[in-house]
Design an enzyme around this catalytic site. Structure first.
Site, PDB file in Angstrom:
ATOM      1  N   CYS A 210      -5.584  -3.045   2.995  1.00 51.61           N
ATOM      2  CA  CYS A 210      -5.281  -2.923   4.422  1.00 51.61           C
ATOM      3  C   CYS A 210      -6.525  -3.011   5.310  1.00 51.61           C
ATOM      4  O   CYS A 210      -7.069  -4.096   5.513  1.00 51.61           O
ATOM      5  CB  CYS A 210      -4.512  -1.619   4.644  1.00 51.61           C
TER       6      CYS A 210
ATOM      7  N   LYS B 119      -9.512   2.583  -1.973  1.00 56.88           N
ATOM      8  CA  LYS B 119      -9.802   2.063  -0.635  1.00 56.88           C
ATOM      9  C   LYS B 119     -11.146   2.570  -0.124  1.00 56.88           C
ATOM     10  O   LYS B 119     -11.384   3.773  -0.048  1.00 56.88           O
ATOM     11  CB  LYS B 119      -8.672   2.476   0.305  1.00 56.88           C
TER      12      LYS B 119
ATOM     13  N   GLU C  34       0.828  -1.205   0.000  1.00 56.48           N
ATOM     14  CA  GLU C  34       0.000   0.000   0.000  1.00 56.48           C
ATOM     15  C   GLU C  34       0.868   1.264   0.000  1.00 56.48           C
ATOM     16  O   GLU C  34       1.902   1.317   0.663  1.00 56.48           O
ATOM     17  CB  GLU C  34      -0.885  -0.014   1.247  1.00 56.48           C
TER      18      GLU C  34
END
Length: 258
Positions: A144, A110, A41
């Site tokens: 994540c 995200k 990331e």
């Protein structure tokens, strides 16, 4: 399908150094005949959130040109972790996926922003799903904090994903959460999980590494520790299909109740 997971340190707020480092790492992975390469990331900038409006990549153009060239040169699929993409006055944490011809096949921003690291103050959350294919295999990508939301992951598994790719910058103090969540996501969805975390420190955080590849039984196929390295493992879709036949959880769901 042979996966290569590049667990690396990231130079805080210095895209140029990070681009140069990734070039070397991808070349090494291709020397080992990887079919798909996964980066962590925010690998271009790290968590230099306050500067993303300046050092973020406008429309992802630099990253796209750079990774596209590597993917086509080495004829390899690349899940280019995620990068800070500037669009107008907003910045997104966006996963970019490239096929063997260097074409962008997916952009996933995200969805769940992590307030403990102030992401919501500097980033805009995405609103699209994480579905794509690699060499005709249906897969999905998450970033994540997304893995703490099992209903988001399950949605993709129900819609056909067989491999879950997860780039991250997961803090070291919660390394066991990282491992346990990923193992659980693999077991409950009967999917492979291919997860790439970074190592090293920035001014505010230390990151735990332990990039990991997990099979649909929840067995660890390969796992890194806390040093810079590239993790390799084979993804056997036939093995996945056999597990889903042995324990038919998808067929046994009570869709009349939930």
């Amino acid at each position: 399908m042979k996966a290569a997971v590049i667990q690396m340190n990231i130079e805080f707020g210095n895209p140029q150094i990070n681009f140069e480092h990734v070039t070397d790492q991808i070349r090494e992975a291709c020397n080992n005949e990887a079919d798909v390469i996964v980066l962590p990331e925010l690998w271009t900038t790290g968590y230099d959130l306050e500067m993303l409006d300046q050092i973020g990549d406008p429309d992802g153009e630099r990253t796209i040109e750079f990774i596209s060239s590597l993917a086509s040169t080495y004829h390899v699929n690349i899940i280019a972790g995620s990068v800070a993409v500037r669009k107008g006055d907003k910045v997104y944490n966006t996963m970019l996926v490239f096929d063997r011809e260097g074409e962008v096949v997916k952009e996933y921003s995200k969805v769940h922003l992590f307030r403990l690291m102030n992401e919501e103050k500097y980033l805009t959350s995405g609103n699209e799903d994480g579905h794509f294919t690699i060499d005709d295999i249906p897969v999905a990508g998450f970033i994540c904090y997304d893995i703490r939301f099992p209903e988001w992951i399950r949605k993709h598994a129900l819609e056909g994903a067989k491999v879950l790719f997860v780039p991250a910058e997961w803090p070291k103090p919660r390394t066991e959460h990282w491992r346990n969540l990923l193992i659980t996501r693999a077991i409950e969805n009967q999917c492979y999980v291919v997860a790439c975390n970074r190592i090293g420190k920035d001014p505010n955080n230390e990151f735990g590494g332990h990039s990991i590849i997990i099979d649909p039984w929840g067995e660890i196929v390969a796992e890194a520790e806390e040093e810079e390295m590239t993790l390799f493992a084979d993804i056997a879709i036939d093995h996945l299909d056999e597990i889903r036949t042995r324990i038919p959880v998808y067929e046994d769901r009570r869709t009349d109740l939930y």
